[in-house]
Design a protein around this motif. Sequence first.
Motif, PDB file in Angstrom:
ATOM      1  N   LYS A  22      30.826  47.794  35.663  1.00  0.00           N
ATOM      2  CA  LYS A  22      30.153  46.524  35.959  1.00  0.00           C
ATOM      3  C   LYS A  22      31.206  45.511  36.392  1.00  0.00           C
ATOM      4  CE  LYS A  22      26.187  47.233  32.978  1.00  0.00           C
ATOM      5  NZ  LYS A  22      25.272  47.569  34.107  1.00  0.00           N
ATOM      6  N   THR A  23      30.778  44.580  37.231  1.00  0.00           N
ATOM      7  CA  THR A  23      31.726  43.554  37.679  1.00  0.00           C
ATOM      8  C   THR A  23      32.061  42.637  36.502  1.00  0.00           C
ATOM      9  OG1 THR A  23      30.043  41.927  38.259  1.00  0.00           O
ATOM     10  CG2 THR A  23      30.658  43.522  39.981  1.00  0.00           C
ATOM     11  N   ILE A  24      33.092  41.825  36.736  1.00  0.00           N
ATOM     12  CA  ILE A  24      33.501  40.846  35.737  1.00  0.00           C
ATOM     13  C   ILE A  24      32.320  39.943  35.372  1.00  0.00           C
ATOM     14  CG2 ILE A  24      35.006  38.831  35.441  1.00  0.00           C
ATOM     15  CD1 ILE A  24      36.291  41.784  35.430  1.00  0.00           C
ATOM     16  N   LEU A  25      31.628  39.455  36.411  1.00  0.00           N
ATOM     17  CA  LEU A  25      30.489  38.562  36.129  1.00  0.00           C
ATOM     18  C   LEU A  25      29.388  39.300  35.373  1.00  0.00           C
ATOM     19  CD1 LEU A  25      29.140  35.800  36.401  1.00  0.00           C
ATOM     20  CD2 LEU A  25      28.265  36.520  38.638  1.00  0.00           C
ATOM     21  N   GLU A  26      29.101  40.544  35.779  1.00  0.00           N
ATOM     22  CA  GLU A  26      28.055  41.316  35.080  1.00  0.00           C
ATOM     23  C   GLU A  26      28.429  41.561  33.620  1.00  0.00           C
ATOM     24  OE1 GLU A  26      26.431  43.778  39.001  1.00  0.00           O
ATOM     25  OE2 GLU A  26      27.914  44.698  37.652  1.00  0.00           O
ATOM     26  N   ASN A  27      29.717  41.782  33.376  1.00  0.00           N
ATOM     27  CA  ASN A  27      30.159  41.968  31.990  1.00  0.00           C
ATOM     28  C   ASN A  27      29.809  40.744  31.140  1.00  0.00           C
ATOM     29  OD1 ASN A  27      32.000  44.328  30.877  1.00  0.00           O
ATOM     30  ND2 ASN A  27      32.285  44.244  33.104  1.00  0.00           N
ATOM     31  N   VAL A  28      29.878  39.565  31.752  1.00  0.00           N
ATOM     32  CA  VAL A  28      29.625  38.327  31.002  1.00  0.00           C
ATOM     33  C   VAL A  28      28.125  38.036  30.889  1.00  0.00           C
ATOM     34  CG1 VAL A  28      30.085  35.834  30.961  1.00  0.00           C
ATOM     35  CG2 VAL A  28      31.898  37.415  31.616  1.00  0.00           C
ATOM     36  N   THR A  29      27.355  38.415  31.924  1.00  0.00           N
ATOM     37  CA  THR A  29      25.929  38.054  31.921  1.00  0.00           C
ATOM     38  C   THR A  29      25.046  39.070  31.185  1.00  0.00           C
ATOM     39  OG1 THR A  29      25.591  39.157  34.052  1.00  0.00           O
ATOM     40  CG2 THR A  29      26.077  36.795  34.108  1.00  0.00           C
ATOM     41  N   LEU A  30      25.601  40.246  30.912  1.00  0.00           N
ATOM     42  CA  LEU A  30      24.802  41.310  30.288  1.00  0.00           C
ATOM     43  C   LEU A  30      24.195  40.866  28.952  1.00  0.00           C
ATOM     44  CD1 LEU A  30      24.180  44.228  31.126  1.00  0.00           C
ATOM     45  CD2 LEU A  30      25.967  44.955  29.542  1.00  0.00           C
ATOM     46  N   GLY A  31      25.031  40.301  28.078  1.00  0.00           N
ATOM     47  CA  GLY A  31      24.550  39.886  26.768  1.00  0.00           C
ATOM     48  C   GLY A  31      23.449  38.832  26.851  1.00  0.00           C
ATOM     49  N   PRO A  32      23.705  37.733  27.567  1.00  0.00           N
ATOM     50  CA  PRO A  32      22.677  36.695  27.657  1.00  0.00           C
ATOM     51  C   PRO A  32      21.342  37.208  28.210  1.00  0.00           C
ATOM     52  CG  PRO A  32      24.756  35.836  28.461  1.00  0.00           C
ATOM     53  CD  PRO A  32      24.972  37.294  28.160  1.00  0.00           C
ATOM     54  N   THR A  33      21.379  38.103  29.218  1.00  0.00           N
ATOM     55  CA  THR A  33      20.108  38.571  29.778  1.00  0.00           C
ATOM     56  C   THR A  33      19.438  39.595  28.861  1.00  0.00           C
ATOM     57  OG1 THR A  33      21.329  40.193  31.108  1.00  0.00           O
ATOM     58  CG2 THR A  33      20.695  38.152  32.210  1.00  0.00           C
ATOM     59  N   GLN A  72      37.759  35.844  40.207  1.00  0.00           N
ATOM     60  CA  GLN A  72      37.735  37.314  40.086  1.00  0.00           C
ATOM     61  C   GLN A  72      36.338  37.858  39.777  1.00  0.00           C
ATOM     62  OE1 GLN A  72      40.872  38.413  40.482  1.00  0.00           O
ATOM     63  NE2 GLN A  72      41.795  36.380  40.239  1.00  0.00           N
ATOM     64  N   ALA A  73      35.337  37.011  39.819  1.00  0.00           N
ATOM     65  CA  ALA A  73      34.009  37.363  39.295  1.00  0.00           C
ATOM     66  C   ALA A  73      33.421  38.651  39.875  1.00  0.00           C
ATOM     67  CB  ALA A  73      33.034  36.202  39.520  1.00  0.00           C
ATOM     68  N   ALA A  74      33.693  38.923  41.149  1.00  0.00           N
ATOM     69  CA  ALA A  74      33.067  40.079  41.795  1.00  0.00           C
ATOM     70  C   ALA A  74      33.882  41.363  41.637  1.00  0.00           C
ATOM     71  CB  ALA A  74      32.854  39.786  43.281  1.00  0.00           C
ATOM     72  N   LYS A  75      35.062  41.249  41.035  1.00  0.00           N
ATOM     73  CA  LYS A  75      35.905  42.435  40.859  1.00  0.00           C
ATOM     74  C   LYS A  75      35.461  43.268  39.655  1.00  0.00           C
ATOM     75  CE  LYS A  75      40.066  40.592  43.022  1.00  0.00           C
ATOM     76  NZ  LYS A  75      41.440  40.130  42.766  1.00  0.00           N
ATOM     77  N   TYR A  76      36.072  44.457  39.545  1.00  0.00           N
ATOM     78  CA  TYR A  76      35.816  45.335  38.404  1.00  0.00           C
ATOM     79  C   TYR A  76      37.001  45.242  37.434  1.00  0.00           C
ATOM     80  CZ  TYR A  76      31.756  47.001  40.793  1.00  0.00           C
ATOM     81  OH  TYR A  76      30.527  47.045  41.385  1.00  0.00           O
ATOM     82  N   PRO A  77      36.772  45.536  36.148  1.00  0.00           N
ATOM     83  CA  PRO A  77      37.832  45.374  35.147  1.00  0.00           C
ATOM     84  C   PRO A  77      39.171  45.998  35.538  1.00  0.00           C
ATOM     85  CG  PRO A  77      35.773  45.779  34.034  1.00  0.00           C
ATOM     86  CD  PRO A  77      35.491  45.892  35.514  1.00  0.00           C
ATOM     87  N   ALA A  78      39.146  47.202  36.112  1.00  0.00           N
ATOM     88  CA  ALA A  78      40.404  47.890  36.425  1.00  0.00           C
ATOM     89  C   ALA A  78      41.231  47.135  37.469  1.00  0.00           C
ATOM     90  CB  ALA A  78      40.121  49.308  36.909  1.00  0.00           C
ATOM     91  N   GLN A  79      40.596  46.228  38.199  1.00  0.00           N
ATOM     92  CA  GLN A  79      41.318  45.466  39.221  1.00  0.00           C
ATOM     93  C   GLN A  79      42.024  44.241  38.634  1.00  0.00           C
ATOM     94  OE1 GLN A  79      37.537  45.394  41.689  1.00  0.00           O
ATOM     95  NE2 GLN A  79      39.045  45.584  43.337  1.00  0.00           N
ATOM     96  N   ARG A 123      40.698  37.709  28.885  1.00  0.00           N
ATOM     97  CA  ARG A 123      40.022  36.425  29.081  1.00  0.00           C
ATOM     98  C   ARG A 123      38.552  36.638  29.442  1.00  0.00           C
ATOM     99  NH1 ARG A 123      43.193  33.239  33.133  1.00  0.00           N
ATOM    100  NH2 ARG A 123      44.432  35.090  33.590  1.00  0.00           N
ATOM    101  N   VAL A 124      38.263  37.727  30.174  1.00  0.00           N
ATOM    102  CA  VAL A 124      36.862  38.066  30.445  1.00  0.00           C
ATOM    103  C   VAL A 124      36.139  38.381  29.124  1.00  0.00           C
ATOM    104  CG1 VAL A 124      35.274  39.705  31.538  1.00  0.00           C
ATOM    105  CG2 VAL A 124      37.340  38.961  32.760  1.00  0.00           C
ATOM    106  N   ALA A 125      36.831  39.122  28.252  1.00  0.00           N
ATOM    107  CA  ALA A 125      36.224  39.470  26.958  1.00  0.00           C
ATOM    108  C   ALA A 125      35.900  38.192  26.159  1.00  0.00           C
ATOM    109  CB  ALA A 125      37.153  40.387  26.166  1.00  0.00           C
ATOM    110  N   ILE A 126      36.758  37.200  26.273  1.00  0.00           N
ATOM    111  CA  ILE A 126      36.492  35.932  25.573  1.00  0.00           C
ATOM    112  C   ILE A 126      35.297  35.226  26.217  1.00  0.00           C
ATOM    113  CG2 ILE A 126      37.418  33.644  25.015  1.00  0.00           C
ATOM    114  CD1 ILE A 126      40.220  34.986  24.808  1.00  0.00           C
ATOM    115  N   ALA A 127      35.245  35.218  27.547  1.00  0.00           N
ATOM    116  CA  ALA A 127      34.099  34.614  28.239  1.00  0.00           C
ATOM    117  C   ALA A 127      32.802  35.325  27.856  1.00  0.00           C
ATOM    118  CB  ALA A 127      34.309  34.655  29.754  1.00  0.00           C
ATOM    119  N   ARG A 128      32.886  36.647  27.729  1.00  0.00           N
ATOM    120  CA  ARG A 128      31.706  37.428  27.350  1.00  0.00           C
ATOM    121  C   ARG A 128      31.226  37.042  25.955  1.00  0.00           C
ATOM    122  NH1 ARG A 128      32.258  43.851  26.893  1.00  0.00           N
ATOM    123  NH2 ARG A 128      33.876  43.137  25.455  1.00  0.00           N
TER     124      ARG A 128
END
Length: 249
Positions: free
Chosen positions: A101-112, A138-145, A153-158
């Motif tokens: 999942k993209t960075i943004l999807e990783n963050v939006t998964l929980g709320p949705t 970096q929102a559209a990238k994937y974690p490995a990138q 920091r994405v994990a904190i945003a999530r």
Amino acid sequence: MTENGEATPLVVLTNVNKHFGNLHVLRDINLTISRGEVVVVIGPSGGGKSTLCRTINRLETVDGGTVTFDGRPLPAEGRALAMLRAEVGMVFQSFNLFAHKTILENVTLGPTKVRGMAKAKARALGMELLDRVGIGAQAAKYPAQLSGGQQQRVAIARALAMNPKMILFDEPTSALDPEMVQEVLDVMIGLAADGMTMMVVTHEMGFARRAADRVVFMAEGSIVEESTPQEFFTSARTDRARDFLSKIL
Ligand code: ADP
Ligand code: MG
């Protein structure tokens, strides 16, 4: 003040005990965390720090004593337990992002999925939080990138996306290359300044001095000392703590 009003501590552990088989991993733990408080937990490996974290969002059950969150005993199962896990964010050493999942999807998964938030609203929230931790671009990238520091920091945003009442950090910078540690600590220092209730297992003493209201020193399943960072670093009371400090400072 009502039962769950502001004066109630957010977390109260009373005589908590936990065994893994014959191993007594938490021994008569008494710990209260107030709203807005930042508690840093330090101590030798195997001392029970991760287990302590995990009892607060009930990733581990306890076999003696009680844990309350927000004035209530921890729910055992079902929807109430899912809500508890949403209210108590957790950030681990390994970032545990969804690789496909993209960075943004990783963050939006929980709320949705958990909060039932509309997709558009979740995306707006996700972008706001990614900007807050400095990786909106970096929102559209994937974690490995991303670098390790960026992934953390994405994990904190999530975690923030669930609008948690508290975040547990279990050695959030231990897996990072040295040059990436500070960018993650800076985000955490910002959260602390904004009033987030946090329990942070870390050996980053700079962070503890700067952000902690309280330091809890744990060894062999017990809380050995509990004091302000100032007291702890200048005049630890026990030999056990002084010995530990002499090895890490
Ligand atoms: P710390 O985070 O301070 O290093 P932990 O809470 O991870 O300590 O572990 C405390 C002790 O419990 C260690 O001896 C560890 O090996 C043991 N332990 C942790 N999790 C489990 C488990 N799921 N099953 C059995 N033993 C465990
Ligand atoms: Mg640990």
